[in-house]
Design an enzyme around this catalytic site. Sequence first.
Site, PDB file in Angstrom:
ATOM      1  N   GLU A 179      -5.565  -3.660   0.351  1.00 25.13           N
ATOM      2  CA  GLU A 179      -6.610  -2.376   0.580  1.00 25.13           C
ATOM      3  C   GLU A 179      -7.647  -2.100   1.384  1.00 25.13           C
ATOM      4  O   GLU A 179      -7.579  -1.788   2.707  1.00 25.13           O
ATOM      5  CB  GLU A 179      -7.061  -1.879  -0.540  1.00 25.13           C
ATOM      6  CG  GLU A 179      -6.193  -1.978  -2.115  1.00 25.13           C
ATOM      7  CD  GLU A 179      -5.456  -0.006  -1.373  1.00 25.13           C
ATOM      8  OE1 GLU A 179      -5.330   0.317  -0.309  1.00 25.13           O
ATOM      9  OE2 GLU A 179      -4.471   0.124  -2.292  1.00 25.13           O
ATOM     10  N   ALA A 205      -3.162   9.275  -2.979  1.00 20.53           N
ATOM     11  CA  ALA A 205      -1.490   8.815  -3.201  1.00 20.53           C
ATOM     12  C   ALA A 205      -1.152   7.488  -3.211  1.00 20.53           C
ATOM     13  O   ALA A 205      -1.952   6.355  -3.232  1.00 20.53           O
ATOM     14  CB  ALA A 205      -0.684   9.059  -1.323  1.00 20.53           C
ATOM     15  N   MET A 206       0.229   6.248  -3.686  1.00 24.58           N
ATOM     16  CA  MET A 206       0.532   5.249  -3.989  1.00 24.58           C
ATOM     17  C   MET A 206       1.486   5.296  -3.260  1.00 24.58           C
ATOM     18  O   MET A 206       2.970   6.143  -2.733  1.00 24.58           O
ATOM     19  CB  MET A 206       0.940   5.823  -5.307  1.00 24.58           C
ATOM     20  CG  MET A 206       1.331   4.547  -5.702  1.00 24.58           C
ATOM     21  SD  MET A 206      -0.172   2.911  -6.426  1.00 24.58           S
ATOM     22  CE  MET A 206       1.544   1.927  -5.862  1.00 24.58           C
ATOM     23  N   HIS A 236      -1.747   5.027   5.843  1.00 21.22           N
ATOM     24  CA  HIS A 236      -2.355   4.185   5.070  1.00 21.22           C
ATOM     25  C   HIS A 236      -0.888   3.966   4.178  1.00 21.22           C
ATOM     26  O   HIS A 236      -0.783   2.341   4.128  1.00 21.22           O
ATOM     27  CB  HIS A 236      -3.662   4.838   3.976  1.00 21.22           C
ATOM     28  CG  HIS A 236      -3.547   4.086   2.605  1.00 21.22           C
ATOM     29  ND1 HIS A 236      -5.087   3.249   4.015  1.00 21.22           N
ATOM     30  CD2 HIS A 236      -3.278   3.643   2.369  1.00 21.22           C
ATOM     31  CE1 HIS A 236      -5.122   2.039   2.829  1.00 21.22           C
ATOM     32  NE2 HIS A 236      -4.258   2.549   1.847  1.00 21.22           N
ATOM     33  N   GLU A 237      -0.507   4.708   3.874  1.00 23.97           N
ATOM     34  CA  GLU A 237       0.596   4.269   2.230  1.00 23.97           C
ATOM     35  C   GLU A 237       1.823   3.247   3.405  1.00 23.97           C
ATOM     36  O   GLU A 237       2.154   2.731   2.534  1.00 23.97           O
ATOM     37  CB  GLU A 237       1.234   5.552   1.281  1.00 23.97           C
ATOM     38  CG  GLU A 237       0.145   6.274   1.365  1.00 23.97           C
ATOM     39  CD  GLU A 237      -0.664   5.431   0.280  1.00 23.97           C
ATOM     40  OE1 GLU A 237      -0.437   4.602  -0.064  1.00 23.97           O
ATOM     41  OE2 GLU A 237      -2.324   5.947   0.228  1.00 23.97           O
TER      42      GLU A 237
HETATM   43  N1  B3K Z   1      -3.022   1.583  -4.080  1.00 24.89           N
HETATM   44  C1  B3K Z   1      -3.026   3.240  -4.353  1.00 24.89           C
HETATM   45  C2  B3K Z   1      -4.135   3.228  -5.135  1.00 24.89           C
HETATM   46  C3  B3K Z   1      -3.940   3.527  -6.646  1.00 24.89           C
HETATM   47  C4  B3K Z   1      -4.968   3.340  -7.727  1.00 24.89           C
HETATM   48  C5  B3K Z   1      -4.565   2.219  -9.081  1.00 24.89           C
HETATM   49  N2  B3K Z   1      -6.027   3.601  -9.648  1.00 24.89           N
HETATM   50  C6  B3K Z   1      -3.377   3.937  -3.151  1.00 24.89           C
HETATM   51  C7  B3K Z   1      -4.022   4.038  -2.147  1.00 24.89           C
HETATM   52  O1  B3K Z   1      -4.536   2.512  -1.947  1.00 24.89           O
HETATM   53  O2  B3K Z   1      -2.756   3.091  -1.131  1.00 24.89           O
HETATM   54 ZN    ZN Z   2      -4.599   1.824  -0.532  1.00 21.20          ZN
END
Ligand code: B3K
Ligand code: ZN
Length: 869
Positions: free
Chosen positions: A318, A260-261, A295-296
């Site tokens: 992260e 997810a993003m 998390h997101e």
């Molecule tokens: N921030 C994104 C991950 C992006 C990955 C790019 N290749 C998801 C996350 O860690 O929440």
């Molecule tokens: Zn993340």
Amino acid sequence: MSLQAKKRADYQPPAFTINDVKMEVKLHPTCTRVFSEYQVERCGNHSYPLQLDGDNLKLNSVTVDGQPFQDYVETQSQLTLNNVPDNFTLAFETEIDPEHNQALEGLYLSAGTYCTQCEAEGFRRITYYLDRPDVLARFEVTLHGEKEKYPILLSNGNPVAKGDNNDGTHWVTWQDPHPKPAYLFAMVAGDFDLLKDTFTTMSGKEVKLELYVDKGKQAQGAFALASLQRAMKWDEETFGLEYDLDIYMIVAVDFFNMGAMENKGLNIFNSKFVLAEQHSATDEDFFNVESVIAHEYFHNWTGNRVTCRDWFQLSLKEGLTVFRDQQFSADMTSPLSNRIKHVRVMREHQFAEDASAMSHPIRPEEVIEMNNFYTVTVYDKGAEVIRMFHTLLGPEKFREGIDEYFRRHDGQAVTCDDFVAAMQSVTNLDLGHFALWYSQSGTPVINVTTSFDADNGLMDITFSQHTPPTADQKDKRSLFMPVAFDCIDSLGNHYTDDDGQVENGKFILDTAAKTLHFSNVKEALIPVVLGNFSAPAKVHNSLTASQLLAVFKYANDSFNRWDALQSLYDWCISQYESNQHDTVDESIWHGFEQVIGNESNNHELLGECLVIPSFETLCQKRQLVDVASLHTARNQFCEDFAKRLQHPLKSLFDSINTGDYEYSQQAINARRCRNVVLNHLACAGDADAMLKSQFENADNMTDSLGVLKAAQGHSPALFESLMSQFEQRWNQEPLVLDKWFGLHATTERPDILSQLSMLQQHPQFAKGNPNRVRAVMGSFAFFNTAGFHAEDGGGYQFVTDYLLELDAVNPQVAARIVTPLTQWHNYAPEYQLRMKTQLQRIAEHKNLSRDLYEKVSKSLAYSVTSEQQ
Ligand code: B3K
Ligand code: ZN
């Protein structure tokens, strides 16, 4: 394409910044036009040109302050504008082709939906930009699309205007008031079902929650929406953090490179982490949905409000966000199972990465392709480092430190050093030394040695630490780590050390060695080390089988109890490896029997403790693994375990009444324990009737899948017939079908390669769908030990052939799946040779992506020293 590594040490602040962005996007499958208008400002006193990042864009026109501008140079990856003013409006038009974008980065069109993925460097595939996280701008985006096909047009922030054009298209304008880096930009256009709810924040603001799912999937979205509400509440209660926009949207899509993003106000999710209901999703799926949703959401503060200065600092957001989601999940579900789950990831995958050519500190020093650094080291070891702050400071001081971090840096793009400095401001501990965890790679080893002076009743326990050299770093220093510690005797009495070095159940190991002294001791004491996995380290603590069983019985820390059994299983398997089966004697089998008998009501503990360590975990404690012999030894031990303990296991199985389906922790623990036991019973043989009955009566996916997994290794004929029933039933549910593909790909059978070829011919298999590719090729490469490591090298070759094709389509996914091949150093020389032969083929392939190039070239260049072994 640049194959040059970027170095952390070379960071320079941006020469220009962009304060405001206006974009107008006219969606078209093969020719989307993007009109961009930026307010650009020169930073400082210099006369450098403005260099914007781009990737395969077609530029149609450029103006500066409204006037046509010609003084520019365009290459594949850059637009350089010479002699620009200090403050100006830059406007231009670019064209892109979303339909043929199979790499799923930038703007792409898949299964009738337009969506974007911009982290880490995908925005430059949409338009020219200063595509780096330390350039923060306010965005206003107007999206135009066909009204019938794409009734829903979304971007970040709040919708402020909309209308119809007279050509069958419509438009919506979105404004995001929070300045953000381009990696948090998102757009979606499609036709969805919508689930709506609200959340009232602690200061009384009502936030609209909107969850967009594929048509017909509405009922599968309710759990995700409820999880979001729980996460919002938890973050207010635990960290005092409130949401900051009027609307929070989540869109689920089937084609996505990862989980997810966290795009600002508009998360885009792999549908695997949104859709869940009891018949089609397992308990583990539910767990994952809740944890990824959280998390997101948590990223809104740790990542979006305070973001990273540069990508080397990725763990800043992260590691911290993974720690936050772990704490949330522990509070929502069960602390013990959560901890064990995370430790398994560390031991199976992160320790392996540390030992490989790709080893890097949680804050890497150099990177060729950033997408290769979304790793278990940056994420999971990063979270372990945050957890150590939490352990060392305690929850109150930790919260104070976090408050200070936000007080100092809200709205900024900062570094890991800034985080440590905020934490340092609330404690007297030497976090300067502790910060070595950010720059030193590798897995530290803690050696525990004891000396017992029976005559004087004295006992010393010495802890020494060393970190073996890694591919990226030869010299290592002593780390600063909290070591949770307990000391018992064979009857379960607990002891404290003479000098009081152990405080609140832990001491700090910050030198090469430390000794604890004990007096009035009648027998050699048993050191119980690293409770709750208090530091991401390996421990060498040579306890005997009976001492390990005593730890299981008497230790205070449940994690230590679980871990003691894991060590005992590991030891038994090593006896089998050296053909000394008899040393696993009656006293040990009796010990296992007691474990089952004494804890039969503790389904949570037994559900974890009756899992024999995976092949991958066993590998981390061994060198130059002879795959066939370890695999055989593990299988033999599993079989003996199942047969010898068949009766107590069967009574345990019968005593667990899971009843009608319910999603509660108690029911989850019961199902888990029952299915773990079912697997052993299938291994003992003659369990087909039980398996069939559970399969026929299951009212939930956890129990159906439990049967398939149990039958997979132990009842091939039954497995085949249940699998075809399963396929018929779930043919139209992509997420369930992925499970079916994965089960086939992990089945150990001599004709597995032709099976894989058949799976690839399956009408529902598509190379462009990352979930499918991971289900087949990823599952095979990571988890089909016998097939992947087959002695004729066929498994390696099969994966390589596939990766060479996949690389041209989706390099990010190809680079993930190549990982097991790059870990050749773990295996015996004949395996190494065969693996390297395939890596060499990849290296020689024409037009290799940066992603594969970086991993494969590093892996081939790696030479392992004896010290590393
Ligand atoms: N921030 C994104 C991950 C992006 C990955 C790019 N290749 C998801 C996350 O860690 O929440
Ligand atoms: Zn993340």
